[in-house]
Scaffold this motif. Structure first.
Motif, PDB file in Angstrom:
ATOM      1  N   ILE A 180     -12.303  26.603  -9.845  1.00  0.00           N
ATOM      2  CA  ILE A 180     -11.114  26.980 -10.610  1.00  0.00           C
ATOM      3  C   ILE A 180      -9.993  27.324  -9.636  1.00  0.00           C
ATOM      4  O   ILE A 180     -10.241  27.631  -8.465  1.00  0.00           O
ATOM      5  CB  ILE A 180     -11.379  28.168 -11.553  1.00  0.00           C
ATOM      6  N   TYR A 181      -8.765  27.284 -10.143  1.00  0.00           N
ATOM      7  CA  TYR A 181      -7.590  27.529  -9.313  1.00  0.00           C
ATOM      8  C   TYR A 181      -6.758  28.638  -9.951  1.00  0.00           C
ATOM      9  O   TYR A 181      -6.468  28.595 -11.142  1.00  0.00           O
ATOM     10  CB  TYR A 181      -6.759  26.255  -9.178  1.00  0.00           C
ATOM     11  N   VAL A 182      -6.396  29.624  -9.137  1.00  0.00           N
ATOM     12  CA  VAL A 182      -5.548  30.724  -9.605  1.00  0.00           C
ATOM     13  C   VAL A 182      -4.296  30.719  -8.727  1.00  0.00           C
ATOM     14  O   VAL A 182      -4.381  30.940  -7.512  1.00  0.00           O
ATOM     15  CB  VAL A 182      -6.256  32.080  -9.527  1.00  0.00           C
ATOM     16  N   LEU A 183      -3.154  30.472  -9.340  1.00  0.00           N
ATOM     17  CA  LEU A 183      -1.907  30.328  -8.600  1.00  0.00           C
ATOM     18  C   LEU A 183      -0.849  31.274  -9.143  1.00  0.00           C
ATOM     19  O   LEU A 183      -0.971  31.801 -10.252  1.00  0.00           O
ATOM     20  CB  LEU A 183      -1.403  28.880  -8.691  1.00  0.00           C
ATOM     21  N   GLY A 184       0.185  31.483  -8.353  1.00  0.00           N
ATOM     22  CA  GLY A 184       1.299  32.320  -8.796  1.00  0.00           C
ATOM     23  C   GLY A 184       1.231  33.721  -8.237  1.00  0.00           C
ATOM     24  O   GLY A 184       0.765  33.953  -7.110  1.00  0.00           O
ATOM     25  N   ARG A 185       1.669  34.681  -9.045  1.00  0.00           N
ATOM     26  CA  ARG A 185       1.807  36.065  -8.588  1.00  0.00           C
ATOM     27  C   ARG A 185       0.505  36.847  -8.743  1.00  0.00           C
ATOM     28  O   ARG A 185       0.364  37.732  -9.578  1.00  0.00           O
ATOM     29  CB  ARG A 185       2.956  36.727  -9.336  1.00  0.00           C
ATOM     30  N   VAL A 186      -0.442  36.468  -7.900  1.00  0.00           N
ATOM     31  CA  VAL A 186      -1.699  37.210  -7.763  1.00  0.00           C
ATOM     32  C   VAL A 186      -1.852  37.546  -6.287  1.00  0.00           C
ATOM     33  O   VAL A 186      -1.206  36.955  -5.425  1.00  0.00           O
ATOM     34  CB  VAL A 186      -2.918  36.402  -8.265  1.00  0.00           C
ATOM     35  N   ASN A 187      -2.714  38.499  -5.988  1.00  0.00           N
ATOM     36  CA  ASN A 187      -2.848  38.972  -4.606  1.00  0.00           C
ATOM     37  C   ASN A 187      -3.579  37.991  -3.703  1.00  0.00           C
ATOM     38  O   ASN A 187      -3.334  37.957  -2.493  1.00  0.00           O
ATOM     39  CB  ASN A 187      -3.559  40.332  -4.602  1.00  0.00           C
ATOM     40  N   GLN A 192     -12.054  37.560 -15.539  1.00  0.00           N
ATOM     41  CA  GLN A 192     -12.876  37.525 -14.330  1.00  0.00           C
ATOM     42  C   GLN A 192     -12.194  36.722 -13.231  1.00  0.00           C
ATOM     43  O   GLN A 192     -12.274  37.077 -12.051  1.00  0.00           O
ATOM     44  CB  GLN A 192     -14.248  36.940 -14.665  1.00  0.00           C
ATOM     45  N   ALA A 193     -11.509  35.646 -13.612  1.00  0.00           N
ATOM     46  CA  ALA A 193     -10.777  34.842 -12.631  1.00  0.00           C
ATOM     47  C   ALA A 193      -9.645  35.643 -11.998  1.00  0.00           C
ATOM     48  O   ALA A 193      -9.417  35.580 -10.782  1.00  0.00           O
ATOM     49  CB  ALA A 193     -10.233  33.582 -13.287  1.00  0.00           C
ATOM     50  N   LEU A 194      -8.945  36.426 -12.814  1.00  0.00           N
ATOM     51  CA  LEU A 194      -7.882  37.277 -12.283  1.00  0.00           C
ATOM     52  C   LEU A 194      -8.446  38.317 -11.320  1.00  0.00           C
ATOM     53  O   LEU A 194      -7.831  38.640 -10.294  1.00  0.00           O
ATOM     54  CB  LEU A 194      -7.136  37.967 -13.425  1.00  0.00           C
ATOM     55  N   SER A 195      -9.614  38.823 -11.630  1.00  0.00           N
ATOM     56  CA  SER A 195     -10.249  39.809 -10.757  1.00  0.00           C
ATOM     57  C   SER A 195     -10.642  39.182  -9.428  1.00  0.00           C
ATOM     58  O   SER A 195     -10.451  39.783  -8.362  1.00  0.00           O
ATOM     59  CB  SER A 195     -11.478  40.396 -11.458  1.00  0.00           C
ATOM     60  N   ILE A 196     -11.189  37.970  -9.462  1.00  0.00           N
ATOM     61  CA  ILE A 196     -11.570  37.284  -8.233  1.00  0.00           C
ATOM     62  C   ILE A 196     -10.353  37.026  -7.359  1.00  0.00           C
ATOM     63  O   ILE A 196     -10.424  37.083  -6.126  1.00  0.00           O
ATOM     64  CB  ILE A 196     -12.290  35.955  -8.573  1.00  0.00           C
ATOM     65  N   GLY A 232      -6.316  40.364  -8.697  1.00  0.00           N
ATOM     66  CA  GLY A 232      -5.415  40.968  -9.668  1.00  0.00           C
ATOM     67  C   GLY A 232      -3.983  40.487  -9.496  1.00  0.00           C
ATOM     68  O   GLY A 232      -3.630  39.813  -8.524  1.00  0.00           O
ATOM     69  N   MET A 233      -3.135  40.846 -10.453  1.00  0.00           N
ATOM     70  CA  MET A 233      -1.742  40.416 -10.442  1.00  0.00           C
ATOM     71  C   MET A 233      -0.886  41.346  -9.587  1.00  0.00           C
ATOM     72  O   MET A 233      -1.201  42.520  -9.422  1.00  0.00           O
ATOM     73  CB  MET A 233      -1.204  40.365 -11.874  1.00  0.00           C
ATOM     74  N   THR A 234       0.191  40.810  -9.073  1.00  0.00           N
ATOM     75  CA  THR A 234       1.142  41.612  -8.310  1.00  0.00           C
ATOM     76  C   THR A 234       2.027  42.398  -9.283  1.00  0.00           C
ATOM     77  O   THR A 234       2.083  42.080 -10.479  1.00  0.00           O
ATOM     78  CB  THR A 234       2.023  40.712  -7.432  1.00  0.00           C
ATOM     79  N   PRO A 235       2.756  43.417  -8.801  1.00  0.00           N
ATOM     80  CA  PRO A 235       3.615  44.218  -9.691  1.00  0.00           C
ATOM     81  C   PRO A 235       4.722  43.414 -10.366  1.00  0.00           C
ATOM     82  O   PRO A 235       5.242  43.830 -11.399  1.00  0.00           O
ATOM     83  CB  PRO A 235       4.201  45.278  -8.746  1.00  0.00           C
ATOM     84  N   PHE A 236       5.072  42.277  -9.810  1.00  0.00           N
ATOM     85  CA  PHE A 236       6.164  41.483 -10.370  1.00  0.00           C
ATOM     86  C   PHE A 236       5.679  40.355 -11.290  1.00  0.00           C
ATOM     87  O   PHE A 236       6.473  39.540 -11.741  1.00  0.00           O
ATOM     88  CB  PHE A 236       7.005  40.880  -9.241  1.00  0.00           C
ATOM     89  N   ALA A 237       4.388  40.303 -11.561  1.00  0.00           N
ATOM     90  CA  ALA A 237       3.839  39.239 -12.411  1.00  0.00           C
ATOM     91  C   ALA A 237       4.225  39.456 -13.871  1.00  0.00           C
ATOM     92  O   ALA A 237       4.387  40.584 -14.332  1.00  0.00           O
ATOM     93  CB  ALA A 237       2.324  39.190 -12.267  1.00  0.00           C
ATOM     94  N   SER A 238       4.373  38.357 -14.582  1.00  0.00           N
ATOM     95  CA  SER A 238       4.664  38.403 -16.017  1.00  0.00           C
ATOM     96  C   SER A 238       3.343  38.398 -16.780  1.00  0.00           C
ATOM     97  O   SER A 238       2.669  37.363 -16.862  1.00  0.00           O
ATOM     98  CB  SER A 238       5.532  37.204 -16.425  1.00  0.00           C
ATOM     99  N   GLU A 239       2.955  39.541 -17.316  1.00  0.00           N
ATOM    100  CA  GLU A 239       1.654  39.667 -17.976  1.00  0.00           C
ATOM    101  C   GLU A 239       1.492  38.715 -19.147  1.00  0.00           C
ATOM    102  O   GLU A 239       0.401  38.199 -19.390  1.00  0.00           O
ATOM    103  CB  GLU A 239       1.447  41.105 -18.457  1.00  0.00           C
TER     104      GLU A 239
END
Length: 221
Positions: free
Chosen positions: A141-148, A163-167, A170-177
């Motif tokens: 899987i691929y997680v892109l954008g405003r994550v750490n 779970q993917a976000l946790s791997i 997590g998201m950065t403070p500027f991410a759009s939830e």
């Protein structure tokens, strides 16, 4: 009086010299690191080494669905000639002695074992077959954008969006939830699936927390 003092002085000096010699000998011996095994032994010596977690093989979850480029280890009890390490071909198949060619992609290790038992029973009475997924390469899987920690991840089991976000750290403070998108190919065409993190976090719509498929892209704006 001087003679008596001299007689007393000589033993003390000798004792001091002996004490210093023993101290130096003990210090020298303590600096030596003797091996914890007999040097003259003919037995092979196994020296433990530090191994990083990345160097360890990945063992998939029993419910993991096998895919191309996954590594399988197959063995038959009491028959060393029927023990192989197989890499799943791009078409999803493998070859095994006596069983011939069989499709394993889309099946679990248990299902592959059952198929092998059925085929080998023609030649071996009640064969005991073991199938293990020792290398996971197909579920990615691929997680892109405003994550750490953006990137692609190989996982030995199916995971959901949270779970993917946790791997990915997590998201950065500027991410759009509430602007997260899951990009998935359906019949060769990309499809966007929305994911509103704030609603899921509050327990309002847990149905959005879907299980990701291999190749899914999780985009966090």
């Amino acid at each position: 009086m001087n003679t008596l003092c001299a007689l007393k002085f000589v033993p003390r000096a000798s004792l001091l010299a002996a004490t210093l010699s023993l101290s130096l000998l003990a210090t020298s011996c303590s600096s030596l690191r003797l091996p914890p095994y007999p040097v003259e032994s003919d037995e092979p010596v196994v020296v433990p080494v530090a191994v990083s977690p990345e160097a360890l093989p990945v063992v998939a979850d029993p419910a993991y669905v096998i895919g191309p480029e996954d590594g399988l280890e197959i063995s038959v009890w009491r028959d060393d000639t029927l023990k192989t390490a197989s890499l799943v071909r791009p078409d999803g198949g493998i070859s095994f002695p006596l069983a011939g060619d069989l499709m394993v992609a889309g099946k679990t290790a248990v299902q592959v074992r059952e198929e092998l038992v059925k085929r080998l029973s023609k030649y071996i009475p009640e064969p005991v077959v073991t199938v293990s997924v020792v290398r996971v390469s197909s579920y990615r899987i691929y997680v892109l954008g405003r994550v750490n920690k953006p990137g692609d991840f190989q996982v030995g089991r199916h995971i959901d969006v949270l779970q993917a976000l946790s791997i990915a750290g997590g998201m950065t403070p500027f991410a759009s939830e509430d602007g997260i998108q899951i990009i998935r190919k359906v019949d060769g065409k990309p499809v966007s699936i929305p994911f509103e993190y704030s609603r899921v976090r509050k327990g309002g719509d847990l149905s959005q927390n879907i299980t990701l498929k291999s190749g899914d892209v999780l985009l966090v704006p």
